[in-house]
Design an enzyme around this catalytic site. Structure first.
Site, PDB file in Angstrom:
ATOM      1  CD  GLN A  57      -2.704  -2.484   2.284  1.00 25.16           C
ATOM      2  OE1 GLN A  57      -2.231  -2.445   3.046  1.00 25.16           O
ATOM      3  NE2 GLN A  57      -2.398  -2.972   1.133  1.00 25.16           N
ATOM      4  CE  LYS A  67     -17.616  26.199 -28.459  1.00 26.45           C
ATOM      5  NZ  LYS A  67     -17.864  24.500 -28.783  1.00 26.45           N
ATOM      6  CB  SER A 116      -0.951   0.112   1.167  1.00 26.74           C
ATOM      7  OG  SER A 116      -0.118  -0.017   2.566  1.00 26.74           O
ATOM      8  CE1 TYR A 147      -6.606  -3.037   8.215  1.00 28.86           C
ATOM      9  CE2 TYR A 147      -5.902  -5.612   8.070  1.00 28.86           C
ATOM     10  CZ  TYR A 147      -5.729  -4.151   7.868  1.00 28.86           C
ATOM     11  OH  TYR A 147      -5.223  -3.657   6.579  1.00 28.86           O
ATOM     12  CB  SER A 176     -12.376  25.214 -30.009  1.00 25.02           C
ATOM     13  OG  SER A 176     -12.085  24.377 -30.955  1.00 25.02           O
ATOM     14  CG  ASN A 190     -15.260  25.133 -25.436  1.00 22.95           C
ATOM     15  OD1 ASN A 190     -16.384  25.487 -25.750  1.00 22.95           O
ATOM     16  ND2 ASN A 190     -14.290  24.667 -26.160  1.00 22.95           N
ATOM     17  CD  GLU A 232     -17.994  21.623 -20.472  1.00 19.42           C
ATOM     18  OE1 GLU A 232     -18.855  20.845 -21.246  1.00 19.42           O
ATOM     19  OE2 GLU A 232     -16.938  22.234 -20.790  1.00 19.42           O
ATOM     20  CB  THR A 242     -40.287  25.315 -12.162  1.00 23.92           C
ATOM     21  OG1 THR A 242     -41.302  25.779 -12.963  1.00 23.92           O
ATOM     22  CG2 THR A 242     -40.251  26.290 -10.750  1.00 23.92           C
ATOM     23  CG  HIS A 243     -40.868  21.851 -15.157  1.00 24.11           C
ATOM     24  ND1 HIS A 243     -41.052  20.550 -14.728  1.00 24.11           N
ATOM     25  CD2 HIS A 243     -41.685  22.842 -14.294  1.00 24.11           C
ATOM     26  CE1 HIS A 243     -42.080  20.554 -14.069  1.00 24.11           C
ATOM     27  NE2 HIS A 243     -42.611  21.642 -13.486  1.00 24.11           N
ATOM     28  CG  ASN A 255      -4.719  -4.540  12.733  1.00 26.97           C
ATOM     29  OD1 ASN A 255      -4.010  -4.105  11.688  1.00 26.97           O
ATOM     30  ND2 ASN A 255      -5.024  -5.521  13.211  1.00 26.97           N
TER      31      ASN A 255
HETATM   32  N1  ARG Z   1      -1.388  -1.254   5.256  1.00 29.05           N
HETATM   33  C1  ARG Z   1      -2.457  -1.550   6.273  1.00 29.05           C
HETATM   34  C2  ARG Z   1      -3.562  -0.913   5.919  1.00 29.05           C
HETATM   35  O1  ARG Z   1      -3.711   0.037   5.476  1.00 29.05           O
HETATM   36  C3  ARG Z   1      -1.964  -1.475   7.658  1.00 29.05           C
HETATM   37  C4  ARG Z   1      -2.549  -2.523   8.484  1.00 29.05           C
HETATM   38  C5  ARG Z   1      -2.050  -3.622   8.402  1.00 29.05           C
HETATM   39  N2  ARG Z   1      -2.600  -4.495   9.293  1.00 29.05           N
HETATM   40  C6  ARG Z   1      -2.531  -6.063   9.223  1.00 29.05           C
HETATM   41  N3  ARG Z   1      -2.725  -6.626  10.144  1.00 29.05           N
HETATM   42  N4  ARG Z   1      -2.020  -6.670   8.233  1.00 29.05           N
HETATM   43  O2  ARG Z   1      -4.627  -1.354   6.105  1.00 29.05           O
END
Ligand code: ARG
Length: 458
Positions: free
Chosen positions: A319, A280, A20, A314, A274, A282, A287, A152-153, A107
């Site tokens: 993650q 143009k 991660s 958990y 454009s 825009n 948007e 309205t509408h 965690n």
């Molecule tokens: N990178 C993990 C997350 O964002 C951290 C927690 C990991 N905990 C575990 N028990 N593997 O969730």
């Protein structure tokens, strides 16, 4: 960090799916702050020696300084920001770094870091929305008397004032702010010290870490603390609702800027040209704000689906909580800034707006109301009489107040020359002075209240 019970390392696929760090490195400031709070507490509670606590704290500062200077390194073997920081800490200060993770788990660590991050995102959104409200109130004050068609509408309904229209968004943004405020208040409890799921046997002081990190106190249940992401969902719900509001204002700017409307000239700085059509200009920023509302609510649905049906405590699915929140926060910040710029800098073409308000028999209701008031005619009957007048005016291609009195009298003899005082667009808006109505005096009152609420002078 966890190789003790394994005979083999993870496969390349395992490392890649598990990592991660590519996105959670965005949590580095929160991770360092939470670790510093944790180790200061461990020292104060004598779970680690005072000397080790200071060594670890200084080491964390050094790691933070490195991240600040050259970014967070991305090594998939170290999985996430927590292990990346701990591993660098160990390189800098040696084995004493291993004491930092006493009485905590990734965690509760990630639950804490992520709350701190979302709390900052809420504060950022709040500041942006306040600035947007200031822009809305300023422009509404300038245009308390400017008349435009109300729809309205998307069909001409009754004349309104531009100030009134802008103040409608002031109200919506005010409720968005209060949703962010509620979310912040509800989430502001510290999960730190919940450890993996069950709490810890070490004599820790959760009040102390909560206070150090600006939380109102510790959470009450360790399982809940590491398992729920409702704080992030609260944020995404508030963000989605806010994005919906922004998308509606964006859409109005887009419509108003189109040539047949010609109600506004959008700022050059928030428009594009454009590559083929030289004429143009825009409304791309508007948007994209309209489009971003879809992506932001997609982020909300994404995290809801991640959390659906997860057993306590958990699970690694969680993650996946971060990318949608990071994405939504970035899109929302840009959307707020773009809309605030448009509100502040757009040129309102008030003569075009007023001209459009004259079309479409926008004061037909005023004729019906006049018949009720002056002729004591039931509203349904007055509605019918007015319909006949509109039909006649339409067939002649004139506005209601351009019909000769004699012709109006053939439709209903109770009509007299005083009716013309009610049929102008100015008279129409001035009459609507019920609380919260479009009358310029009402708009000025609301603008004054809003200025006071925003702390603007005068
Ligand atoms: N990178 C993990 C997350 O964002 C951290 C927690 C990991 N905990 C575990 N028990 N593997 O969730």
């Amino acid at each position: 960090m966890w190789g003790g019970r394994f005979a083999q390392g993870p496969s390349a696929i395992m490392r890649e799916i598990n990592a991660s760090i590519p996105f959670d490195k965005a949590l580095w400031r929160q991770d360092i702050a939470a670790s510093k709070a944790h180790v200061a507490m461990l020292g104060a509670c004598r779970v680690v020696s005072g000397e080790d606590a200071v060594t670890i704290r200084d080491g964390l500062d050094a790691v933070g300084a490195e991240y600040e200077a050259s970014g967070v390194p991305e090594d998939w073997d170290l999985e996430d920001i927590h292990m990346t920081t701990e591993s660098r800490l160990a390189q800098l200060i040696g084995p004493v770094a291993g004491r930092l993770h006493t009485a905590r788990s990734r965690n509760d660590q990630v639950a804490t870091d992520f709350r701190l991050w979302v709390r900052d995102a809420i504060d950022q959104a709040e500041a942006g929305l306040q600035a947007l409200q200031v822009a809305l109130v300023m422009r509404a004050g300038e245009h308390a008397d400017s008349i435009m068609p109300g729809f309205t509408h998307l069909q001409t309904a009754q004349p309104v004032t531009l100030g009134h229209h802008l103040m409608a968004y002031y109200e919506m943004i005010g409720r968005d702010r209060s949703r962010f405020h509620d979310a912040r208040k509800r989430m502001n409890r510290s999960p730190l010290g919940s450890a993996a799921l069950a709490g810890t046997g070490f004599p820790i002081d959760r009040e102390m870490t909560a206070q150090a990190l600006g939380f109102d106190g510790p959470t009450a249940n360790s399982l809940d603390s590491v398992s729920d992401r409702d704080f992030a969902l609260d944020y995404l719900m508030a963000a989605s609702q806010c994005a919906l509001h922004l998308s509606r204002l964006a859409e109005e700017f887009i419509i108003w800027a189109s040539q047949p409307f010609g109600f506004v000239t959008l700022p050059d700085a928030l428009s594009t040209g454009s590559s083929i059509m030289p004429q143009k200009k825009n409304p791309d920023a508007a948007e994209l704000v309209r489009g971003h509302a879809g992506r932001i609510s997609g982020c909300l649905v994404s995290l809801m689906m991640t959390m659906k049906g997860l057993p306590l405590a958990y699970s690694k699915d969680m993650q996946d909580d971060k990318p949608p929140v990071f994405e939504a926060a970035g899109l929302l910040a840009l959307s707020i800034a773009a809309i605030a710029g448009m509100v502040a800098e757009t040129k309102f073409r008030t003569e075009r707006m007023r001209g459009a308000a004259e079309l479409g028999f926008a004061t037909a209701t005023d004729l019906a109301d006049w018949l009720v008031r002056e002729g004591d005619i039931p509203f349904r009957e007055a509605h019918h009489i007015t319909g006949a007048a509109v039909k006649l005016a339409e067939s002649r291609g004139v506005a209601l107040d351009q019909l000769p009195l004699d012709d109006l009298k053939t439709i209903d003899s109770r009509i007299d020359e005083r009716v013309f005082n009610a049929l102008s667009v100015e008279a129409s808006v001035a009459a609507r002075k019920s609380h919260g109505g479009t009358a310029p005096d009402q708009v000025r009152l609301r603008v004054a209240e809003a200025r006071a609420a925003l702390g603007l002078e005068g």
